[in-house]
Design a protein around this motif. Structure first.
Motif, PDB file in Angstrom:
ATOM      1  N   SER A   1      41.138  29.839  35.043  1.00 32.78           N
ATOM      2  CA  SER A   1      40.172  27.832  35.354  1.00 32.78           C
ATOM      3  C   SER A   1      39.302  28.310  36.435  1.00 32.78           C
ATOM      4  N   HIS A   2      37.699  28.053  36.979  1.00 33.93           N
ATOM      5  CA  HIS A   2      37.601  27.647  38.252  1.00 33.93           C
ATOM      6  C   HIS A   2      35.980  26.836  37.719  1.00 33.93           C
ATOM      7  N   HIS A   3      36.465  25.582  37.878  1.00 35.73           N
ATOM      8  CA  HIS A   3      35.241  24.690  37.328  1.00 35.73           C
ATOM      9  C   HIS A   3      35.343  24.623  36.198  1.00 35.73           C
ATOM     10  N   GLY A   4      36.368  24.860  35.373  1.00 35.41           N
ATOM     11  CA  GLY A   4      36.503  24.588  34.004  1.00 35.41           C
ATOM     12  C   GLY A   4      37.490  26.172  33.639  1.00 35.41           C
ATOM     13  N   ILE A   5      37.293  26.692  32.398  1.00 39.68           N
ATOM     14  CA  ILE A   5      38.080  27.408  32.030  1.00 39.68           C
ATOM     15  C   ILE A   5      36.946  28.813  32.043  1.00 39.68           C
ATOM     16  N   ILE A   6      38.193  29.860  32.991  1.00 38.02           N
ATOM     17  CA  ILE A   6      36.588  31.465  32.053  1.00 38.02           C
ATOM     18  C   ILE A   6      37.316  32.181  31.405  1.00 38.02           C
ATOM     19  N   CYS A   7      39.064  31.978  31.307  1.00 37.09           N
ATOM     20  CA  CYS A   7      39.402  33.529  29.802  1.00 37.09           C
ATOM     21  C   CYS A   7      40.831  32.936  29.566  1.00 37.09           C
ATOM     22  N   THR A   8      40.591  33.344  28.532  1.00 39.08           N
ATOM     23  CA  THR A   8      42.574  32.778  28.282  1.00 39.08           C
ATOM     24  C   THR A   8      42.899  34.464  28.451  1.00 39.08           C
ATOM     25  N   GLY A   9      44.322  35.270  27.876  1.00 40.46           N
ATOM     26  CA  GLY A   9      44.931  35.852  28.035  1.00 40.46           C
ATOM     27  C   GLY A   9      45.902  36.094  27.443  1.00 40.46           C
ATOM     28  N   GLU A  10      45.450  36.940  25.820  1.00 39.08           N
ATOM     29  CA  GLU A  10      47.047  37.078  24.796  1.00 39.08           C
ATOM     30  C   GLU A  10      46.911  38.144  24.367  1.00 39.08           C
ATOM     31  N   HIS A  11      48.075  37.921  23.619  1.00 38.07           N
ATOM     32  CA  HIS A  11      48.408  39.696  22.892  1.00 38.07           C
ATOM     33  C   HIS A  11      49.280  39.389  21.799  1.00 38.07           C
ATOM     34  N   TYR A  12      48.750  40.105  20.871  1.00 33.22           N
ATOM     35  CA  TYR A  12      49.101  40.587  19.869  1.00 33.22           C
ATOM     36  C   TYR A  12      50.025  41.606  19.396  1.00 33.22           C
ATOM     37  N   ALA A  13      50.567  41.914  17.845  1.00 32.45           N
ATOM     38  CA  ALA A  13      50.933  43.739  18.013  1.00 32.45           C
ATOM     39  C   ALA A  13      50.154  44.902  18.258  1.00 32.45           C
TER      40      ALA A  13
ATOM     41  N   LEU B   1      40.920  38.652  25.585  1.00 33.47           N
ATOM     42  CA  LEU B   1      40.713  38.326  26.526  1.00 33.47           C
ATOM     43  C   LEU B   1      39.753  37.412  26.075  1.00 33.47           C
ATOM     44  N   THR B   2      39.884  36.148  26.077  1.00 30.61           N
ATOM     45  CA  THR B   2      38.568  35.010  25.086  1.00 30.61           C
ATOM     46  C   THR B   2      38.091  34.995  26.620  1.00 30.61           C
ATOM     47  N   PHE B   3      36.791  34.472  26.900  1.00 29.89           N
ATOM     48  CA  PHE B   3      35.974  33.901  27.518  1.00 29.89           C
ATOM     49  C   PHE B   3      35.726  32.875  26.521  1.00 29.89           C
ATOM     50  N   ALA B   4      35.833  31.166  27.047  1.00 26.89           N
ATOM     51  CA  ALA B   4      35.238  29.672  26.577  1.00 26.89           C
ATOM     52  C   ALA B   4      34.227  29.781  26.639  1.00 26.89           C
ATOM     53  N   TYR B   5      33.177  30.373  27.143  1.00 26.68           N
ATOM     54  CA  TYR B   5      31.380  29.996  27.173  1.00 26.68           C
ATOM     55  C   TYR B   5      31.296  31.881  27.188  1.00 26.68           C
ATOM     56  N   GLY B   6      31.436  32.344  26.344  1.00 26.61           N
ATOM     57  CA  GLY B   6      31.536  33.687  26.299  1.00 26.61           C
ATOM     58  C   GLY B   6      29.608  34.272  26.103  1.00 26.61           C
TER      59      GLY B   6
ATOM     60  N   ASP C   1      26.191  40.388  29.133  1.00 24.62           N
ATOM     61  CA  ASP C   1      27.202  40.991  29.319  1.00 24.62           C
ATOM     62  C   ASP C   1      26.338  42.948  29.408  1.00 24.62           C
ATOM     63  N   PRO C   2      25.789  43.133  30.008  1.00 19.38           N
ATOM     64  CA  PRO C   2      25.213  44.357  30.220  1.00 19.38           C
ATOM     65  C   PRO C   2      25.599  45.746  30.037  1.00 19.38           C
ATOM     66  N   LYS C   3      27.179  45.780  29.989  1.00 24.31           N
ATOM     67  CA  LYS C   3      28.130  46.855  29.334  1.00 24.31           C
ATOM     68  C   LYS C   3      28.739  46.934  28.068  1.00 24.31           C
ATOM     69  N   GLY C   4      28.532  45.753  27.523  1.00 17.65           N
ATOM     70  CA  GLY C   4      29.214  45.426  26.043  1.00 17.65           C
ATOM     71  C   GLY C   4      30.336  45.642  26.430  1.00 17.65           C
ATOM     72  N   LEU C   5      31.247  44.861  27.182  1.00 19.12           N
ATOM     73  CA  LEU C   5      32.700  44.604  27.123  1.00 19.12           C
ATOM     74  C   LEU C   5      33.333  43.692  25.997  1.00 19.12           C
TER      75      LEU C   5
ATOM     76  N   THR D   1      34.729  42.202  36.401  1.00 19.15           N
ATOM     77  CA  THR D   1      34.583  41.472  37.249  1.00 19.15           C
ATOM     78  C   THR D   1      33.895  40.873  37.587  1.00 19.15           C
ATOM     79  N   ALA D   2      32.428  41.020  37.249  1.00 14.50           N
ATOM     80  CA  ALA D   2      31.168  40.914  36.901  1.00 14.50           C
ATOM     81  C   ALA D   2      31.119  39.492  36.190  1.00 14.50           C
ATOM     82  N   LEU D   3      31.859  39.952  35.187  1.00 12.37           N
ATOM     83  CA  LEU D   3      32.211  39.168  33.487  1.00 12.37           C
ATOM     84  C   LEU D   3      32.790  37.485  33.869  1.00 12.37           C
ATOM     85  N   VAL D   4      33.632  37.474  35.037  1.00 11.54           N
ATOM     86  CA  VAL D   4      34.117  36.681  35.410  1.00 11.54           C
ATOM     87  C   VAL D   4      33.921  35.892  36.291  1.00 11.54           C
ATOM     88  N   LYS D   5      32.954  36.615  37.198  1.00 11.57           N
ATOM     89  CA  LYS D   5      32.098  35.884  38.057  1.00 11.57           C
ATOM     90  C   LYS D   5      31.221  35.125  37.467  1.00 11.57           C
ATOM     91  N   ALA D   6      30.274  36.023  35.994  1.00 12.27           N
ATOM     92  CA  ALA D   6      29.376  34.983  35.559  1.00 12.27           C
ATOM     93  C   ALA D   6      29.698  34.114  35.105  1.00 12.27           C
TER      94      ALA D   6
END
Length: 155
Positions: free
Chosen positions: A53-65, A70-75, A80-84, A111-116
Motif C-alpha cells: 500500500s501507499h495512500h491505499g492498496i497498490i496490489c496483493t500477492g497471492e499464490h495458487y497451485a 498480483l492483483t492491482f486494486a485499481y488496475g 498498461d502499455p506493455k500489456g502485463l 515498476t512503472a505499473l506500481v508507480k502508476a
C-alpha cells in the motif's frame, strides 16, 4: 534503515514456507514492488495475503497451485502499455497479472505499473471533494419541506 514491520516479518516467513518456484517468483515481485517507492507499506490481510500500500492498496500477492497472482486494486484505471495485465480483465476496477512457472518478469514494466498505481492512489486521496449540485427544497406554507408523493396504493 527502520526495523521490518510485523507484516514484513510475516511475509518473510510465508515466503520461506514456499520452497518452489512460487516462493521465488513472489519474492522477486515483492522486491520490485518495494524498490519502486521507499514509502510502500507491507500489510497482511485476508488470512495471510501480502498487500502493498501507499495512500491505499497498490496490489496483493497471492499464490495458487499453478500461478502467482498480483492483483492491482485499481488496475482498470492504470496505463498498461506493455500489456502485463492478463487476468481479471472484465472487471470494472481490478486487474491482475498471472505468472506461471518459467514466466519472465518485465521488471521495468512492473515498476512503472506500481508507480502508476501510487500516483492514482495519491490523486484519489488528495483530489478536492466536489460539492454535489443541490436542488432547492420546495417548502409548503409553514416552512415544511414538500415531500414527493409515492406511486402505488399507499395513501
Amino acid at each position: 534503515m527502520p526495523a521490518p514491520s510485523s507484516a514484513s516479518r510475516q511475509i518473510d516467513a510465508h515466503l520461506r514456507g514456499l520452497t518452489d518456484w512460487r516462493g521465488t517468483t513472489l519474492a522477486r515481485v515483492r522486491a520490485l514492488i518495494l524498490a519502486a517507492n521507499k514509502e510502500i507499506v507491507e500489510e497482511v490481510k485476508w488470512r495471510g495475503v501480502p498487500v502493498w500500500s501507499h495512500h491505499g492498496i497498490i496490489c496483493t500477492g497471492e499464490h495458487y497451485a499453478t500461478v502467482v497472482k498480483l492483483t492491482f486494486a485499481y488496475g482498470a484505471s492504470l496505463p498498461d502499455p506493455k500489456g502485463l495485465f492478463n487476468a481479471s480483465l472484465t472487471g470494472g476496477t481490478r486487474r491482475a497479472i498471472d505468472m506461471h512457472e518459467n514466466d519472465r518478469i518485465n521488471a521495468r514494466a512492473l515498476t512503472a505499473l506500481v508507480k502508476a498505481a501510487i500516483r492514482r492512489n495519491i490523486e484519489a486521496t488528495t483530489a478536492p471533494v466536489r460539492e454535489a449540485k443541490r436542488t432547492p427544497i420546495k417548502r409548503l406554507a409553514g416552512g415544511n419541506p414538500q415531500i414527493a408523493k409515492a406511486d402505488g396504493a399507499a395513501p
